[in-house]
Design an enzyme around this catalytic site. Structure first.
Site, PDB file in Angstrom:
ATOM      1  N   GLU A 176     -30.453 -24.899 -48.571  1.00 50.78           N
ATOM      2  CA  GLU A 176     -31.602 -24.228 -47.941  1.00 50.78           C
ATOM      3  C   GLU A 176     -32.935 -24.714 -48.515  1.00 50.78           C
ATOM      4  OE1 GLU A 176     -33.581 -19.846 -46.973  1.00 50.78           O
ATOM      5  OE2 GLU A 176     -31.833 -19.966 -48.265  1.00 50.78           O
ATOM      6  N   LYS A 213     -29.448 -24.507 -44.005  1.00 53.09           N
ATOM      7  CA  LYS A 213     -30.259 -23.368 -43.580  1.00 53.09           C
ATOM      8  C   LYS A 213     -31.713 -23.810 -43.636  1.00 53.09           C
ATOM      9  CE  LYS A 213     -31.166 -18.449 -44.277  1.00 53.09           C
ATOM     10  NZ  LYS A 213     -30.691 -17.171 -44.838  1.00 53.09           N
TER      11      LYS A 213
END
Length: 294
Positions: A176, A213
């Site tokens: 992420e 993400k």
């Protein structure tokens, strides 16, 4: 669900991943949004008990098991707790929801326009505990604030380096590198981020996969090449500060990305709502987010 079943659920499931991983620093704000004032708890233990009660209420709400939530990201204390007399991971699996665990220890000070992850001093022990608790994967967050090539390269390198350790432990890493949606140079920086991620994916060993993400990109469809990359199990999007409506509208313009929202999922829930009201409000959010995750 075993690992193969969870892999299939995440790879092919029609729905989204709920982010229920607010940690110590963000918990008071999350509780305030839920209608629990700071005066309602005293000390860290009572604070975490209050947030666990909120998460348990979400997980046990009938609409949470309607098949549209395919995964949930947990904070360590939530993983350690119980829901419905089961471990939280088992309670999620019983509802067809794949459990993930947040593993980073927060953000370092900004340098080169980014915030790397702080040294992960407890990672080995947490990975061992997470495997024992039946987690499927992990999540770790860095933040990019400007289109600085050196900073973006450092973020991606760190994420994939830690991801290798996570994969070796038998868990699926969610990479992420969040791009601050308020950054003036976001469109340019996201092009740099795409290039760095692609290089890192191409360098992974054969058969290795990760999840990604990412902030919903300024240029719709930018991350489509990542969605189809053979070393990516799934690409999920964070709401990044957008309201639920705006996040869903923007996400719907990015085919193949599915949501992994926190505030966008929970923003209208309140402790004082009746169970019927709570389920109705949560169900509407779930339906809206799932519809955008196509």
């Amino acid at each position: 669900m075993n690992t193969a079943e969870m892999t299939h659920r995440i790879a092919t499931g029609q729905g989204f991943i709920a982010a229920l991983d607010q940690s110590g620093g963000s918990t008071p704000k999350a509780l305030q949004g839920y209608g629990v004032d700071d005066s309602a708890w005293s000390g860290e233990e009572e604070m975490f008990a209050a947030i666990h009660a909120m998460r348990a209420r979400v997980i046990t709400s009938p609409c949470f098991a309607n098949g549209k939530v395919i995964g949930a990201i947990l904070f360590e204390r939530t993983m350690d707790g119980e829901v419905d007399g089961k471990t939280t991971g088992d309670a999620l699996k019983a509802r067809g929801i794949v459990p993930f665990i947040k593993v980073d220890e927060g953000l370092a000070e900004e340098a080169d326009g980014v915030q790397l992850m702080k040294p992960m001093t407890k990672l080995d022990a947490l990975l061992e505990k997470s495997v024992a608790a039946g987690m499927f994967g992990t999540k770790m967050r860095s933040v990019i604030k400007t289109a600085n090539p050196a900073g973006i390269a450092a973020v991606v390198a760190q994420q994939f380096q830690v991801g290798e350790k996570i994969s070796a432990a038998g868990l699926m890493p969610i990479i992420e590198p969040e791009f601050d949606i308020t950054a003036q140079t976001r469109a340019q920086g996201e092009e740099m981020l795409l290039a760095e991620i692609t290089k890192a994916l191409d360098a992974l060993p054969e058969g290795r996969q990760v999840m990604l993400k990412l902030s919903i990109p300024a240029k719709a469809g930018l991350y489509t090449p990542l969605v189809g990359h053979p070393k990516v199990l799934r690409v999920v999007a964070l709401s990044g500060g957008f309201s639920t409506d705006e996040a869903c509208e923007r996400l719907a313009a990015n085919p193949g990305m599915i949501a992994s929202f926190s505030r966008g999922l929970l923003q209208d829930l309140r402790q004082g709502q009746s169970d019927e009201e709570f389920d109705n409000v949560l169900g509407k959010a779930i339906d809206q987010i799932a519809s955008a995750s196509v």
